[in-house]
Motif scaffolding. Sequence first.
Motif, PDB file in Angstrom:
ATOM      1  N   LEU A   9       3.885  27.620 -43.111  1.00 37.84           N
ATOM      2  CA  LEU A   9       2.595  27.155 -43.635  1.00 37.84           C
ATOM      3  C   LEU A   9       1.735  28.322 -44.113  1.00 37.84           C
ATOM      4  CD1 LEU A   9       1.501  24.261 -41.268  1.00 37.84           C
ATOM      5  CD2 LEU A   9       1.887  24.189 -43.735  1.00 37.84           C
ATOM      6  N   VAL A  10       1.682  29.373 -43.278  1.00 43.09           N
ATOM      7  CA  VAL A  10       0.874  30.539 -43.651  1.00 43.09           C
ATOM      8  C   VAL A  10       1.387  31.114 -44.967  1.00 43.09           C
ATOM      9  CG1 VAL A  10       0.247  32.894 -42.992  1.00 43.09           C
ATOM     10  CG2 VAL A  10       0.259  31.090 -41.269  1.00 43.09           C
ATOM     11  N   PHE A  11       2.708  31.216 -45.068  1.00 40.22           N
ATOM     12  CA  PHE A  11       3.292  31.776 -46.282  1.00 40.22           C
ATOM     13  C   PHE A  11       2.931  30.915 -47.499  1.00 40.22           C
ATOM     14  CE2 PHE A  11       6.366  33.103 -49.386  1.00 40.22           C
ATOM     15  CZ  PHE A  11       6.506  34.456 -49.138  1.00 40.22           C
ATOM     16  N   LEU A  12       3.035  29.604 -47.315  1.00 36.83           N
ATOM     17  CA  LEU A  12       2.719  28.698 -48.432  1.00 36.83           C
ATOM     18  C   LEU A  12       1.259  28.819 -48.846  1.00 36.83           C
ATOM     19  CD1 LEU A  12       4.676  25.428 -47.609  1.00 36.83           C
ATOM     20  CD2 LEU A  12       5.063  27.071 -49.463  1.00 36.83           C
ATOM     21  N   VAL A  13       0.372  28.874 -47.849  1.00 39.41           N
ATOM     22  CA  VAL A  13      -1.052  28.994 -48.173  1.00 39.41           C
ATOM     23  C   VAL A  13      -1.295  30.266 -48.992  1.00 39.41           C
ATOM     24  CG1 VAL A  13      -3.341  29.409 -47.182  1.00 39.41           C
ATOM     25  CG2 VAL A  13      -1.870  27.619 -46.230  1.00 39.41           C
ATOM     26  N   LEU A  14      -0.679  31.365 -48.553  1.00 38.02           N
ATOM     27  CA  LEU A  14      -0.878  32.615 -49.294  1.00 38.02           C
ATOM     28  C   LEU A  14      -0.319  32.501 -50.710  1.00 38.02           C
ATOM     29  CD1 LEU A  14      -0.082  35.189 -46.458  1.00 38.02           C
ATOM     30  CD2 LEU A  14      -2.269  34.870 -47.593  1.00 38.02           C
ATOM     31  N   GLY A  15       0.841  31.841 -50.829  1.00 32.15           N
ATOM     32  CA  GLY A  15       1.443  31.653 -52.151  1.00 32.15           C
ATOM     33  C   GLY A  15       0.525  30.843 -53.054  1.00 32.15           C
ATOM     34  N   ILE A  16      -0.058  29.791 -52.492  1.00 31.75           N
ATOM     35  CA  ILE A  16      -0.957  28.951 -53.294  1.00 31.75           C
ATOM     36  C   ILE A  16      -2.201  29.746 -53.696  1.00 31.75           C
ATOM     37  CG2 ILE A  16      -2.450  26.900 -53.198  1.00 31.75           C
ATOM     38  CD1 ILE A  16      -0.251  25.659 -51.357  1.00 31.75           C
ATOM     39  N   LEU A  17      -2.681  30.565 -52.771  1.00 30.11           N
ATOM     40  CA  LEU A  17      -3.849  31.392 -53.110  1.00 30.11           C
ATOM     41  C   LEU A  17      -3.537  32.310 -54.290  1.00 30.11           C
ATOM     42  CD1 LEU A  17      -5.351  32.331 -49.619  1.00 30.11           C
ATOM     43  CD2 LEU A  17      -6.255  30.743 -51.311  1.00 30.11           C
ATOM     44  N   ILE A  24       4.740  38.649 -49.346  1.00 23.64           N
ATOM     45  CA  ILE A  24       5.252  39.236 -48.090  1.00 23.64           C
ATOM     46  C   ILE A  24       4.409  40.435 -47.665  1.00 23.64           C
ATOM     47  CG2 ILE A  24       7.241  40.335 -46.972  1.00 23.64           C
ATOM     48  CD1 ILE A  24       9.047  38.752 -48.730  1.00 23.64           C
ATOM     49  N   GLY A  25       3.858  41.160 -48.642  1.00 28.66           N
ATOM     50  CA  GLY A  25       3.041  42.332 -48.339  1.00 28.66           C
ATOM     51  C   GLY A  25       1.684  42.015 -47.718  1.00 28.66           C
ATOM     52  N   ILE A  26       1.356  40.724 -47.646  1.00 30.82           N
ATOM     53  CA  ILE A  26       0.135  40.319 -46.921  1.00 30.82           C
ATOM     54  C   ILE A  26       0.559  39.550 -45.673  1.00 30.82           C
ATOM     55  CG2 ILE A  26      -2.025  39.017 -47.096  1.00 30.82           C
ATOM     56  CD1 ILE A  26      -1.495  39.125 -50.205  1.00 30.82           C
ATOM     57  N   PHE A  27       1.558  38.708 -45.881  1.00 36.76           N
ATOM     58  CA  PHE A  27       2.074  37.863 -44.803  1.00 36.76           C
ATOM     59  C   PHE A  27       2.655  38.703 -43.652  1.00 36.76           C
ATOM     60  CE2 PHE A  27       5.979  35.799 -43.157  1.00 36.76           C
ATOM     61  CZ  PHE A  27       5.451  34.639 -42.631  1.00 36.76           C
ATOM     62  N   GLY A  28       3.530  39.662 -43.998  1.00 37.41           N
ATOM     63  CA  GLY A  28       4.195  40.481 -42.965  1.00 37.41           C
ATOM     64  C   GLY A  28       3.188  41.174 -42.053  1.00 37.41           C
ATOM     65  N   ILE A  52      -7.221  32.105 -34.796  1.00 38.93           N
ATOM     66  CA  ILE A  52      -6.479  30.870 -34.493  1.00 38.93           C
ATOM     67  C   ILE A  52      -4.978  31.161 -34.424  1.00 38.93           C
ATOM     68  CG2 ILE A  52      -5.914  28.553 -35.376  1.00 38.93           C
ATOM     69  CD1 ILE A  52      -8.736  28.577 -36.688  1.00 38.93           C
ATOM     70  N   LEU A  53      -4.504  31.956 -35.380  1.00 42.23           N
ATOM     71  CA  LEU A  53      -3.064  32.250 -35.415  1.00 42.23           C
ATOM     72  C   LEU A  53      -2.591  33.058 -34.205  1.00 42.23           C
ATOM     73  CD1 LEU A  53      -2.684  33.097 -39.227  1.00 42.23           C
ATOM     74  CD2 LEU A  53      -1.891  31.038 -38.045  1.00 42.23           C
ATOM     75  N   GLY A  88       7.994  25.345 -33.642  1.00 46.35           N
ATOM     76  CA  GLY A  88       6.566  25.236 -33.959  1.00 46.35           C
ATOM     77  C   GLY A  88       6.069  26.503 -34.636  1.00 46.35           C
ATOM     78  N   ILE A  89       6.473  27.641 -34.096  1.00 40.84           N
ATOM     79  CA  ILE A  89       6.040  28.917 -34.668  1.00 40.84           C
ATOM     80  C   ILE A  89       6.588  29.091 -36.082  1.00 40.84           C
ATOM     81  CG2 ILE A  89       6.719  31.371 -34.509  1.00 40.84           C
ATOM     82  CD1 ILE A  89       4.143  30.694 -33.165  1.00 40.84           C
TER      83      ILE A  89
END
Length: 516
Positions: free
Chosen positions: A495-503, A96-100, A383-384, A488-489
């Motif tokens: 998706l963004v959150f999941l990508v960061l989690g996977i990273l 969350i500290g990157i996503f937010g 893009i985002l 959609g948003i």
Amino acid sequence: MKQRDTWKSKLGIILAVAGSAIGLGNFLRFPVQAAQNGGGAFMIPYFISLLLIGIPLMWVEWTIGRFGGGFGHGTAPGIFHNMWAKNRFIKYFGVIGIFGPLVIFIYYTYIESWTLAYAFFSLVGKFGQTTDQKGMLSLLKGFQGIEQNDFFSSIRCAYIFFLITFAVNTYIIYKGISGGIEKLCNIAMPVLFACGIIIAVRVLTLGAPNLLNPDWNILNGLGYLWNPDLSSLRDAKVWLAAAGQILFTLSVGIGVILTYASYLKKTDDVVLSGLTAASTNEFAEVILGSSIIIPAAFAFFGPREIGEIAKGGAFNLGFVTMPLIFQKIALSAFFGSIWFILLFLAGITSSVSLAQPSIAFLEDEFNIPKKKAVIIFGIASFILCQPAIFFLKNGVVNELDFWGGTFCLVLFAAVETILFAWIFGMEKAWEEIHRGADMKLPRIYKFIIKYVTPLFLILILMAWSYQQGIPILLMKGMANSDKPYILGIRLMLILVFLVLGILVKIAWQKRKNTKK
Ligand code: PFF
């Protein structure tokens, strides 16, 4: 461990944190929140929230950030993991500290680009003969691409200003912590204050500009905000708004200050520096922010209309009412452009801070060189940003603001404080805060940080989820035609959150393998 960037001077980091804190939130969001919550009714919960959650969180984030920097981590996943090594899950919460910040960044930069455009419009006299609210609103809507009219036939102009703003942001983060952000803030902050003081003095000397209504004057405008209304203390909605504003305006509770503080040295002071940065923000918000829009709008349009204008849209007071007021006074091009330059500087010193956690994450956890990290971030965030630009009229910006600028903020703030005071432990925490400190905290803050701040945040989180979260989640009151965009948003955010989690997972896996 690889060498990380550092701040060049103590003043540098204080100005950078103050630069992050002082933003569109101080000059646009604060007056709207105050007006929507009844003026004087807002200020008591506001100051209580400042003392009980805002300032304590400022210290907590500076301390945790400096602590994490010592281990080569500048973002919440790594820092939280170091604070609670036994828990395998906490690093994912740290996402969350990157996503937010990233979520706020993608709409914030767009709004910031409007201020650049409006500074330009003021200079070249684009507002021309527009002398009423309706005309100014129509200009704003045309510019935003919400309607086609005599002023604008498409969103092209807004898009060009967005590209310029985005490029400037990217350039500054590309130049790094001391070479980009610190240099920017060293110049922008004094200029911002000069602009703020010029506008505030001009507004405060307006007197009673509306001859038909002598009661509509600056003094009563100030009274509208400052005459305390104790009955508000019983209204949960006002408390939520005030506490939310404190977190947003101070940039705390979302991971940004964490990253800035991770570039400190182990024994750099955080107590006085954090307090100075917070106080500078409060000066900008409470003294400058409250001396501009509210008294000016009150003097020209009266108390009833202020509330109405504020309800009409979050940006109406800043982008409709203010240019209109400047149209009515001498030297309008000068004051109008100073107002929007002020907003632009406030905006850019904040948006670069919102980008930094993403950059630090790529650098620290994947050993990606800064320049490459900036390019990756630039492409992804560009893009985002697009939905915020093209689907503004469908409520996309509000949606992003709700998740990034409201929900994540309170959630992250609550967990971060509990982690610090309870898991890391208050004794250790108190010692860590005071390492290299230029002054000692009053002891009462040991109690506040341990009990009051977390409890306050949990209560807010619960009240929020109940009052606003559930209706928003269920899209209550939303036009049917907007719902697909909002869904959609949400999908994009998940998706963004999941990508960061996977990273995060990959980074930890890699580290484990190299240890073996
Ligand atoms: N504090 C900024 C403002 O008042 O506009 C906005 C902001 C910046 C919020 C950075 C959160 C953050 F992490």
